[in-house]
Structures are given as C-alpha cells and as structure tokens.
Design an enzyme around this catalytic site. Structure first.
Site, PDB file in Angstrom:
ATOM      1  N   GLY A   1       0.507  -1.192  -0.056  1.00  0.00           N
ATOM      2  CA  GLY A   1       0.077  -0.386  -0.375  1.00  0.00           C
ATOM      3  C   GLY A   1       0.719   1.434  -0.295  1.00  0.00           C
TER       4      GLY A   1
ATOM      5  N   GLU B   1       4.581  -6.191   2.339  1.00  0.00           N
ATOM      6  CA  GLU B   1       4.739  -6.560   1.236  1.00  0.00           C
ATOM      7  C   GLU B   1       4.208  -5.676   0.021  1.00  0.00           C
ATOM      8  OE1 GLU B   1       2.156 -10.481   1.983  1.00  0.00           O
ATOM      9  OE2 GLU B   1       0.217  -9.019   1.613  1.00  0.00           O
TER      10      GLU B   1
ATOM     11  N   GLY C   1       4.105  -3.602  -3.816  1.00  0.00           N
ATOM     12  CA  GLY C   1       4.270  -3.723  -4.570  1.00  0.00           C
ATOM     13  C   GLY C   1       4.765  -3.059  -5.196  1.00  0.00           C
ATOM     14  N   ARG C   2       3.421  -1.936  -5.950  1.00  0.00           N
ATOM     15  CA  ARG C   2       4.385  -1.105  -6.474  1.00  0.00           C
ATOM     16  C   ARG C   2       5.036   0.181  -6.259  1.00  0.00           C
ATOM     17  NH1 ARG C   2      -0.506   2.191  -8.556  1.00  0.00           N
ATOM     18  NH2 ARG C   2      -1.994   0.386  -6.513  1.00  0.00           N
TER      19      ARG C   2
ATOM     20  N   CYS D   1      -8.790   1.016 -31.575  1.00  0.00           N
ATOM     21  CA  CYS D   1     -10.229   1.553 -32.204  1.00  0.00           C
ATOM     22  C   CYS D   1     -11.416   1.733 -31.469  1.00  0.00           C
ATOM     23  CB  CYS D   1     -11.261   0.718 -33.394  1.00  0.00           C
ATOM     24  SG  CYS D   1      -9.986  -0.101 -34.125  1.00  0.00           S
TER      25      CYS D   1
ATOM     26  N   TYR E   1       1.952  -2.405 -11.955  1.00  0.00           N
ATOM     27  CA  TYR E   1       0.524  -2.349 -12.760  1.00  0.00           C
ATOM     28  C   TYR E   1       0.453  -1.495 -14.124  1.00  0.00           C
ATOM     29  CZ  TYR E   1      -0.352  -3.763  -7.837  1.00  0.00           C
ATOM     30  OH  TYR E   1      -0.239  -3.674  -6.335  1.00  0.00           O
TER      31      TYR E   1
HETATM   32  C1  LIG Z   1      -1.947  -6.256  -4.169  1.00  0.00           C
HETATM   33  C2  LIG Z   1      -1.574  -7.159  -2.846  1.00  0.00           C
HETATM   34  C3  LIG Z   1       0.054  -6.307  -2.252  1.00  0.00           C
HETATM   35  C4  LIG Z   1       0.597  -5.218  -2.982  1.00  0.00           C
HETATM   36  O1  LIG Z   1       0.279  -3.991  -2.907  1.00  0.00           O
HETATM   37  P1  LIG Z   1       0.887  -2.310  -3.466  1.00  0.00           P
HETATM   38  O2  LIG Z   1      -0.429  -1.945  -3.330  1.00  0.00           O
HETATM   39  O3  LIG Z   1       1.392  -3.208  -4.259  1.00  0.00           O
HETATM   40  O4  LIG Z   1       1.773  -2.102  -2.383  1.00  0.00           O
HETATM   41  C5  LIG Z   1       0.790  -6.362  -0.882  1.00  0.00           C
HETATM   42  N1  LIG Z   1      -0.293  -7.531  -0.260  1.00  0.00           N
HETATM   43  C6  LIG Z   1      -1.952  -8.518  -0.979  1.00  0.00           C
HETATM   44  C7  LIG Z   1      -1.887  -8.858  -0.309  1.00  0.00           C
HETATM   45  C8  LIG Z   1      -1.879  -7.144  -2.374  1.00  0.00           C
HETATM   46  O5  LIG Z   1      -3.049  -7.601  -2.827  1.00  0.00           O
END
Ligand SMILES: *Cc1c(COP(=O)(O)O)cnc(C)c1O
Length: 367
Positions: free
Chosen positions: A210, A240, A242-243, A318, A347
């Site tokens: 997040g 954990e 991601g972004r 299109c 993403y």
């Molecule tokens: C998508 C997700 C993340 C990563 O979220 P980000 O917003 O990309 O940091 C971590 N844990 C779970 C369970 C997720 O579904």
C-alpha cells in the site's frame, strides 16, 4: 537511454534492475530493522524484475499458482500466499513447499486443514475499522478479502491448523507516511490484543502493501515515520509492497504514429496504448509523459508537428477510451517522436488487456 537499439516504430517497456535494487535498499532503510520485506508479484511479474527483487527482498508475495511458478523460478528465498479464490490444487502446491498461507475465509481454512498436516497459517482479517485511505480500501468495508473480524471466533475454532498470526493488508496507494506508521502500530496492538483474547501464540503480523506514489504530481509516500515502530520480541512484522518497489523502475515508450487535430483537439496517436498500459484508463487520470525528440524523418512530405499546444496521448485501439493522457502541454511534438511514460513499472503491462485488437506486444528491454 539506448533508444537506437529499439525497433521502430518504438513501443517498449524498459525495466531497470539497478533502480529496483536501489529502491529496495531505500525502503529497507526506512523500515524497522527487524521487519521482513516481501515484494508483491502482482505489481510486475516480469522474470527479470522478479529475479532482481527475489535477490534483494526477503521473499515474494504471490496470489496464484502462476505467480507461484514465477516466484520459484526467480529463486525466492521465501514465499507467502494470499488471494481470495485459492483452488485446492493451489493450496496443495503451497502446502507442499511449506510456505505461509494467508487464509481468506473459514471455508478455505477447513480445506487447508483437510489437505495439510496441521500447517502453520495466518488469518487475513477484514477489521471492523480502517485508519487508512488510498486508491483502494480493502478492510473496514465490504470486500471479498479476508475474514470478517466478527467471525474470527469461528475461524480460530477450526481444528487441524495452527494459527500463528494475522494478515491485515488494508489499502493500496496510500501517500501519507505518518498515517501508514499509525496503521502499522495499530495492527501490532490489535494483533497482540486479539491473540491474547483467543489464546493465539502470535508470531506473524503482516501489514501488507500500500505504499503510494502520485502519478500526477510525482510525489511519493515518505516512509521515514515507519522506522521507529517497535516490533515486539518474537513477532515477525511483514511488509509486502508491490507498487512502491517497482513503479519507478519502469518506463513505457511509444512512438507517435500520427498527429492530428479534430474539432479543435490535438491527438498524438501512439504505437501502443491502454492495452499495454491500462492504469490511467482504469483509474481515470492523465499519466504525464515527456517527449523524446527523434530527428530523422524519412518522407518527402511535411512532417506533422505542433508547437506550444495541449495534446491528448491516445493509443492504437479503435475505441475513444484508449487514452493515456488528456491535455498535456508540449513545446513541440512531431510524428515520429517518442512519448516516454515514467513510473510504469508497477500495474502497467501486468494489468492490461493485451489481446484486444491483436496488435503486436511491446518490446521489453531490461537494463
Ligand atoms: C496487491 C497486494 C499487495 C501489494 O499492494 P501495493 O499496493 O502494490 O503495495 C500486498 N499484499 C496483498 C495481499 C495484495 O493483494
């Protein structure tokens, strides 16, 4: 960047593994020293990206059997598994490797008990309240994710599993570092209270991902307020993201195939579009670009060009919804120039509808 090595017309994702490593080091330095840092594979599952992040993170967070295969191939030191619709086959594969499963429902917990040999598990909980705001909110509100806090008693009564903690991923793209630190402290307090109330020997508190970036302003969350969070002895605090790990290590480059003005609006039509980079269309914002001038022009007729104009960057599909950016000012833009979209490492390609209209995929360049 080595544009000359890309095929023309240019259409490419560029991922920079040095940028991934640098960002990971920066995040680690902002987290409590004992914290565990995993990378959420769904943000970008490119094998080169995963290879780099598997090396510098403590492990990878997955949400499907496909991601499990990628995480293994990348050499992840450790894998944790979340996701609201795990199949028996996916659960069996996860149990086989002994990875930690974040359990999303009482029914899933019973299936794990039936498939496994009294495994350690973590319960994903949809808590009663949420303290955080971002682009998506996963808890404190009706969602398919996790076990409602009021049903925790039922979950903890399921025999054949050993609950060792809680998974409390609550938000995506939060930009407020102080609020995030308060959220993590609250997760630790809540987990300790809940574990004590239910006789759980608390060993894991997973606060999810997040950490946010603001695509429009270029701002990022300030993680420094997280550093001083006190982690109780014997408890593993797992992050954990991601972004935040991957976004700034990716660029999407697309050549301007045509440049035209209709009904007073100027369109840069790209070799590419939302089928490669869906995020701006999905979220309804304009993703900023920079212009990379390309001077050669092979044709005898005048080159389409505009100066000091607002342009819409649109794709090759299109449909009028294939829009990456609306109304960005350019000093000069010509057919054959390249638009470069930064912050597209997370993403981007992974969430896009690649097959729509069957154009060729982009090139992937790994630095
Ligand atoms: C998508 C997700 C993340 C990563 O979220 P980000 O917003 O990309 O940091 C971590 N844990 C779970 C369970 C997720 O579904």
């Amino acid at each position: 960047m080595a544009w000359g090595t890309l095929r023309r017309p240019v259409c490419a994702y560029v991922y920079d593994t040095a940028a991934l490593r640098a960002r990971t080091a920066e995040v680690r330095a902002s987290l409590p020293p004992s914290a565990v840092l995993l990378y959420a594979v769904k943000a970008n599952g490119n094998p080169a990206v995963l290879g780099a992040l598997a090396e510098v993170c403590d492990g990878l967070e997955i949400a499907s059997g496909g991601e499990l295969a990628l995480a293994r191939a990348a050499g992840a030191k450790r894998i944790v598994f979340a996701g609201p619709a795990k199949t028996d086959a996916e659960l069996a594969a996860a149990l086989d490797t002994g990875m930690l499963i974040n359990v999303e429902s009482v029914h899933e917990l019973r299936r794990i008990a039936a498939l496994g040999d009294h495994p350690d598990v973590v319960l994903r909980v949809n808590r009663a309240g949420t303290a955080l705001h971002g682009s998506h909110t996963m808890t404190g509100t009706p969602t398919p994710f996790g076990i409602d806090e009021t049903q925790l008693g039922d979950a903890l009564a399921v025999p054949g599993v050993h609950v060792i903690g809680f998974h409390l991923h609550a938000v995506s793209n939060n930009l407020d570092g102080a609020a995030h630190a308060a959220f993590v402290r609250d997760c630790l307090d809540w987990s300790a209270r809940t574990a004590a109330a239910h006789g759980v020997d608390l060993r894991v508190v997973n606060v999810g991902g997040g950490f946010g970036v603001d695509y429009v302003t270029g701002a990022s969350i300030d993680l420094s307020p997280l550093r001083d969070i006190e982690v109780p002895d014997g408890v593993e605090l797992i992050f954990e993201p991601g972004r935040f790990l991957a976004a700034d290590a990716g660029w999407y480059a697309a050549e301007v195939i045509d440049l035209k003005t209709t009904h007073g609006r100027t369109f840069a039509v790209l070799r590419g579009g939302t089928h490669h980079f869906r995020l701006p269309a999905a979220w309804g914002y304009s993703h900023p670009f920079t212009v990379v001038p390309v001077d050669d022009w092979p044709h005898p007729w005048p080159r389409p060009s505009v100066t000091d104009t607002e342009v819409d960057a649109v794709g090759e599909l299109c449909t009028p919804r294939d829009v990456l950016t609306r109304g960005q000012h350019v000093d000069r833009l010509r057919a054959g120039d390249i638009l470069l979209f930064a912050r597209t490492g997370a993403y981007g390609w992974d969430i896009s509808h690649h097959e729509f209209l069957r154009h060729d995929p982009p090139e992937f360049m790994i630095l």
